[in-house]
Design a protein around this motif. Sequence first.
Motif, PDB file in Angstrom:
ATOM      1  N   PHE A 145       0.788  -1.120   0.049  1.00 33.54           N
ATOM      2  CA  PHE A 145      -0.151   0.063   0.055  1.00 33.54           C
ATOM      3  C   PHE A 145       0.940   1.179   0.031  1.00 33.54           C
ATOM      4  CE2 PHE A 145      -2.989  -3.437   0.889  1.00 33.54           C
ATOM      5  CZ  PHE A 145      -4.179  -2.611   0.837  1.00 33.54           C
ATOM      6  N   VAL A 146       0.803   1.803  -1.132  1.00 37.18           N
ATOM      7  CA  VAL A 146       1.765   2.991  -1.376  1.00 37.18           C
ATOM      8  C   VAL A 146       0.786   4.254  -1.573  1.00 37.18           C
ATOM      9  CG1 VAL A 146       3.774   3.816  -2.571  1.00 37.18           C
ATOM     10  CG2 VAL A 146       3.574   1.600  -2.132  1.00 37.18           C
ATOM     11  N   PRO A 147       1.096   5.318  -0.654  1.00 39.80           N
ATOM     12  CA  PRO A 147       0.262   6.735  -1.249  1.00 39.80           C
ATOM     13  C   PRO A 147       0.935   7.334  -2.248  1.00 39.80           C
ATOM     14  CG  PRO A 147       0.994   6.533   1.213  1.00 39.80           C
ATOM     15  CD  PRO A 147       1.510   5.289   0.525  1.00 39.80           C
ATOM     16  N   LEU A 148       0.019   7.949  -3.008  1.00 40.34           N
ATOM     17  CA  LEU A 148       0.387   8.691  -4.372  1.00 40.34           C
ATOM     18  C   LEU A 148       1.748   9.673  -4.194  1.00 40.34           C
ATOM     19  CD1 LEU A 148      -3.068   9.588  -5.996  1.00 40.34           C
ATOM     20  CD2 LEU A 148      -1.306   7.824  -6.693  1.00 40.34           C
ATOM     21  N   ASN A 149       1.804  10.073  -3.032  1.00 42.88           N
ATOM     22  CA  ASN A 149       2.988  11.035  -2.787  1.00 42.88           C
ATOM     23  C   ASN A 149       4.337  10.476  -2.558  1.00 42.88           C
ATOM     24  OD1 ASN A 149       2.101  10.336  -0.209  1.00 42.88           O
ATOM     25  ND2 ASN A 149       2.609  12.269   0.727  1.00 42.88           N
ATOM     26  N   GLU A 171     -20.417   3.793  -5.442  1.00 45.96           N
ATOM     27  CA  GLU A 171     -20.417   5.114  -6.200  1.00 45.96           C
ATOM     28  C   GLU A 171     -19.780   4.942  -7.633  1.00 45.96           C
ATOM     29  OE1 GLU A 171     -21.956   7.903  -5.675  1.00 45.96           O
ATOM     30  OE2 GLU A 171     -22.681   7.187  -3.821  1.00 45.96           O
ATOM     31  N   ARG A 172     -18.801   3.828  -7.602  1.00 41.48           N
ATOM     32  CA  ARG A 172     -18.011   3.560  -8.790  1.00 41.48           C
ATOM     33  C   ARG A 172     -17.088   4.603  -9.234  1.00 41.48           C
ATOM     34  NH1 ARG A 172     -22.314   1.192 -13.349  1.00 41.48           N
ATOM     35  NH2 ARG A 172     -23.492   2.981 -12.350  1.00 41.48           N
ATOM     36  N   LYS A 173     -16.303   4.862  -8.300  1.00 46.34           N
ATOM     37  CA  LYS A 173     -15.436   6.018  -8.358  1.00 46.34           C
ATOM     38  C   LYS A 173     -14.140   5.633  -7.458  1.00 46.34           C
ATOM     39  CE  LYS A 173     -17.392   9.151  -5.032  1.00 46.34           C
ATOM     40  NZ  LYS A 173     -17.926  10.714  -4.854  1.00 46.34           N
ATOM     41  N   LEU A 174     -12.918   6.344  -7.771  1.00 46.69           N
ATOM     42  CA  LEU A 174     -11.805   5.871  -7.016  1.00 46.69           C
ATOM     43  C   LEU A 174     -11.535   7.136  -6.006  1.00 46.69           C
ATOM     44  CD1 LEU A 174      -9.318   5.004  -9.921  1.00 46.69           C
ATOM     45  CD2 LEU A 174     -10.595   3.747  -8.340  1.00 46.69           C
ATOM     46  N   TRP A 175     -10.990   6.766  -5.059  1.00 50.05           N
ATOM     47  CA  TRP A 175     -10.291   7.741  -3.893  1.00 50.05           C
ATOM     48  C   TRP A 175      -8.830   7.383  -3.714  1.00 50.05           C
ATOM     49  CZ3 TRP A 175     -13.593  11.057  -2.237  1.00 50.05           C
ATOM     50  CH2 TRP A 175     -15.059  10.873  -2.133  1.00 50.05           C
ATOM     51  N   ASN A 176      -8.273   8.257  -3.186  1.00 54.92           N
ATOM     52  CA  ASN A 176      -6.597   8.086  -3.167  1.00 54.92           C
ATOM     53  C   ASN A 176      -6.372   7.459  -1.455  1.00 54.92           C
ATOM     54  OD1 ASN A 176      -6.017   9.342  -5.227  1.00 54.92           O
ATOM     55  ND2 ASN A 176      -5.969  11.529  -4.433  1.00 54.92           N
ATOM     56  N   LEU A 177      -5.466   6.950  -1.244  1.00 51.69           N
ATOM     57  CA  LEU A 177      -5.309   6.144  -0.016  1.00 51.69           C
ATOM     58  C   LEU A 177      -5.368   7.224   1.308  1.00 51.69           C
ATOM     59  CD1 LEU A 177      -2.609   3.315  -0.684  1.00 51.69           C
ATOM     60  CD2 LEU A 177      -4.971   3.269  -0.369  1.00 51.69           C
ATOM     61  N   THR A 178      -4.931   8.573   0.813  1.00 53.62           N
ATOM     62  CA  THR A 178      -4.719   9.576   1.695  1.00 53.62           C
ATOM     63  C   THR A 178      -5.935  10.247   2.034  1.00 53.62           C
ATOM     64  OG1 THR A 178      -3.648  11.041   0.261  1.00 53.62           O
ATOM     65  CG2 THR A 178      -2.114   9.526   1.795  1.00 53.62           C
ATOM     66  N   ASP A 179      -6.816  10.308   1.188  1.00 54.72           N
ATOM     67  CA  ASP A 179      -8.022  10.929   1.350  1.00 54.72           C
ATOM     68  C   ASP A 179      -8.530  10.764   2.890  1.00 54.72           C
ATOM     69  OD1 ASP A 179      -7.928  12.164  -1.122  1.00 54.72           O
ATOM     70  OD2 ASP A 179      -9.250  10.639  -2.246  1.00 54.72           O
ATOM     71  N   GLU A 180      -9.505  11.754   3.213  1.00 54.00           N
ATOM     72  CA  GLU A 180     -10.116  11.786   4.416  1.00 54.00           C
ATOM     73  C   GLU A 180     -11.601  11.823   4.346  1.00 54.00           C
ATOM     74  OE1 GLU A 180      -8.383  14.958   6.619  1.00 54.00           O
ATOM     75  OE2 GLU A 180      -6.350  14.246   6.788  1.00 54.00           O
ATOM     76  N   ASP A 181     -12.398  11.256   3.328  1.00 53.60           N
ATOM     77  CA  ASP A 181     -13.533  11.168   2.982  1.00 53.60           C
ATOM     78  C   ASP A 181     -14.196   9.700   3.747  1.00 53.60           C
ATOM     79  OD1 ASP A 181     -14.013  13.768   1.519  1.00 53.60           O
ATOM     80  OD2 ASP A 181     -12.367  12.696   0.207  1.00 53.60           O
ATOM     81  N   PHE A 182     -13.428   9.127   3.934  1.00 56.16           N
ATOM     82  CA  PHE A 182     -13.800   7.637   4.650  1.00 56.16           C
ATOM     83  C   PHE A 182     -14.221   7.872   5.969  1.00 56.16           C
ATOM     84  CE2 PHE A 182     -10.207   6.732   1.616  1.00 56.16           C
ATOM     85  CZ  PHE A 182     -10.841   6.395   0.663  1.00 56.16           C
ATOM     86  N   ASP A 184     -14.389   6.893   9.785  1.00 59.35           N
ATOM     87  CA  ASP A 184     -13.212   6.766  10.498  1.00 59.35           C
ATOM     88  C   ASP A 184     -12.400   5.298  10.851  1.00 59.35           C
ATOM     89  OD1 ASP A 184     -13.202   9.349  11.210  1.00 59.35           O
ATOM     90  OD2 ASP A 184     -14.200   9.340  13.168  1.00 59.35           O
ATOM     91  N   VAL A 185     -13.318   4.275  10.835  1.00 55.87           N
ATOM     92  CA  VAL A 185     -12.918   2.847  10.856  1.00 55.87           C
ATOM     93  C   VAL A 185     -12.240   2.522   9.435  1.00 55.87           C
ATOM     94  CG1 VAL A 185     -13.606   0.627  10.889  1.00 55.87           C
ATOM     95  CG2 VAL A 185     -14.725   2.313  12.349  1.00 55.87           C
ATOM     96  N   LYS A 186     -12.726   3.122   8.324  1.00 53.36           N
ATOM     97  CA  LYS A 186     -12.204   2.678   7.002  1.00 53.36           C
ATOM     98  C   LYS A 186     -10.859   3.568   6.910  1.00 53.36           C
ATOM     99  CE  LYS A 186     -16.514   1.605   4.794  1.00 53.36           C
ATOM    100  NZ  LYS A 186     -17.365   2.031   3.784  1.00 53.36           N
ATOM    101  N   GLN A 187     -10.708   4.687   7.566  1.00 52.15           N
ATOM    102  CA  GLN A 187      -9.420   5.526   7.472  1.00 52.15           C
ATOM    103  C   GLN A 187      -8.537   4.758   8.118  1.00 52.15           C
ATOM    104  OE1 GLN A 187      -9.346   9.713   7.989  1.00 52.15           O
ATOM    105  NE2 GLN A 187     -11.501   9.872   6.799  1.00 52.15           N
ATOM    106  N   GLN A 188      -8.870   4.480   9.470  1.00 45.57           N
ATOM    107  CA  GLN A 188      -7.890   3.382  10.293  1.00 45.57           C
ATOM    108  C   GLN A 188      -7.478   2.349   9.635  1.00 45.57           C
ATOM    109  OE1 GLN A 188      -6.364   4.460  12.889  1.00 45.57           O
ATOM    110  NE2 GLN A 188      -5.397   2.613  13.367  1.00 45.57           N
ATOM    111  N   GLU A 189      -8.360   1.568   8.754  1.00 48.67           N
ATOM    112  CA  GLU A 189      -7.910   0.422   8.365  1.00 48.67           C
ATOM    113  C   GLU A 189      -7.041   0.677   7.299  1.00 48.67           C
ATOM    114  OE1 GLU A 189     -10.238  -2.698   5.341  1.00 48.67           O
ATOM    115  OE2 GLU A 189     -11.298  -1.908   7.262  1.00 48.67           O
ATOM    116  N   ILE A 190      -7.262   1.417   6.386  1.00 53.75           N
ATOM    117  CA  ILE A 190      -5.996   1.916   5.282  1.00 53.75           C
ATOM    118  C   ILE A 190      -4.712   2.260   6.061  1.00 53.75           C
ATOM    119  CG2 ILE A 190      -5.565   3.623   3.607  1.00 53.75           C
ATOM    120  CD1 ILE A 190      -8.725   3.742   3.013  1.00 53.75           C
ATOM    121  N   ALA A 191      -4.841   3.233   7.031  1.00 54.69           N
ATOM    122  CA  ALA A 191      -3.485   3.589   7.708  1.00 54.69           C
ATOM    123  C   ALA A 191      -2.650   2.306   8.229  1.00 54.69           C
ATOM    124  CB  ALA A 191      -3.832   4.662   8.933  1.00 54.69           C
ATOM    125  N   GLU A 192      -3.427   1.275   8.664  1.00 54.51           N
ATOM    126  CA  GLU A 192      -2.760   0.061   9.441  1.00 54.51           C
ATOM    127  C   GLU A 192      -2.092  -0.619   7.954  1.00 54.51           C
ATOM    128  OE1 GLU A 192      -5.837  -1.808  11.466  1.00 54.51           O
ATOM    129  OE2 GLU A 192      -5.663  -0.596  13.168  1.00 54.51           O
TER     130      GLU A 192
END
Length: 218
Positions: A145-149, A171-182, A184-192
């Motif tokens: 898992f590699v952020p875009l930056n 929604e059939r669209k893409l989000w970046n790993l670092t987006d904060e629109d998820f 909290d639980v999903k953001q934590q999952e990606i961060a891990e």
Amino acid sequence: MINLPFNQVSDEDEVEAPPPPPPPPQNPDDPKPIGDPFRVSGKVGGRKKHYDSFEFDGKQYSLEDPVMLVPEDKEQKPYVVIIKDIIQNFNGSIMVSGQWFYRPEEAEKKGGGRWKSRDSRELFYSFHRDEVHADSVMHKCVVHFVPLNKQFLKSKQHPGFIVQKVYDTLERKLWNLTDEDFEDVKQQEIAELVQKTRKRIGELLDIEPEEAPPADKE
């Protein structure tokens, strides 16, 4: 004859429910759970046991392992999932609940069409889960898992799939790993998951802003 109250039954008349039939014998080549279940769910007659690990074809698989699955269509590439649950049904069969990855060419866009892959190793992460038979597991794999930056990993040094975006299956669209629109639980999952990549290969190197790939949100 003894008269009994309306809501009372004599011992002679009392009939116990027959026990459920035993599960069929398992093939020695079938997937087998390892250890004791950590949880039991479902009602009597449909109990499900949940395990941390299972064995299949001489290999051991555990929760949170990324694995490749045999596709339904032989023309398709193998599916890629993270094992989130290992379930033994009452009939003894083992099922795997997996969190799905999508290849860019498999992910539908909201306006129609599909995404083009920038690299043969690229996958989109998703929060979609589905159950498959455990004997469809081919082998473990590595997913970075590699952020875009951060710099894109070279295959010779770090073989394996690479995830930089999350595919929203609703929604059939893409989000970046670092987006904060998820959530909290999903953001934590990606961060891990990003942190697991750092522990495995070391600190990820930054790239210049002008070198960053486009967000490709549609």
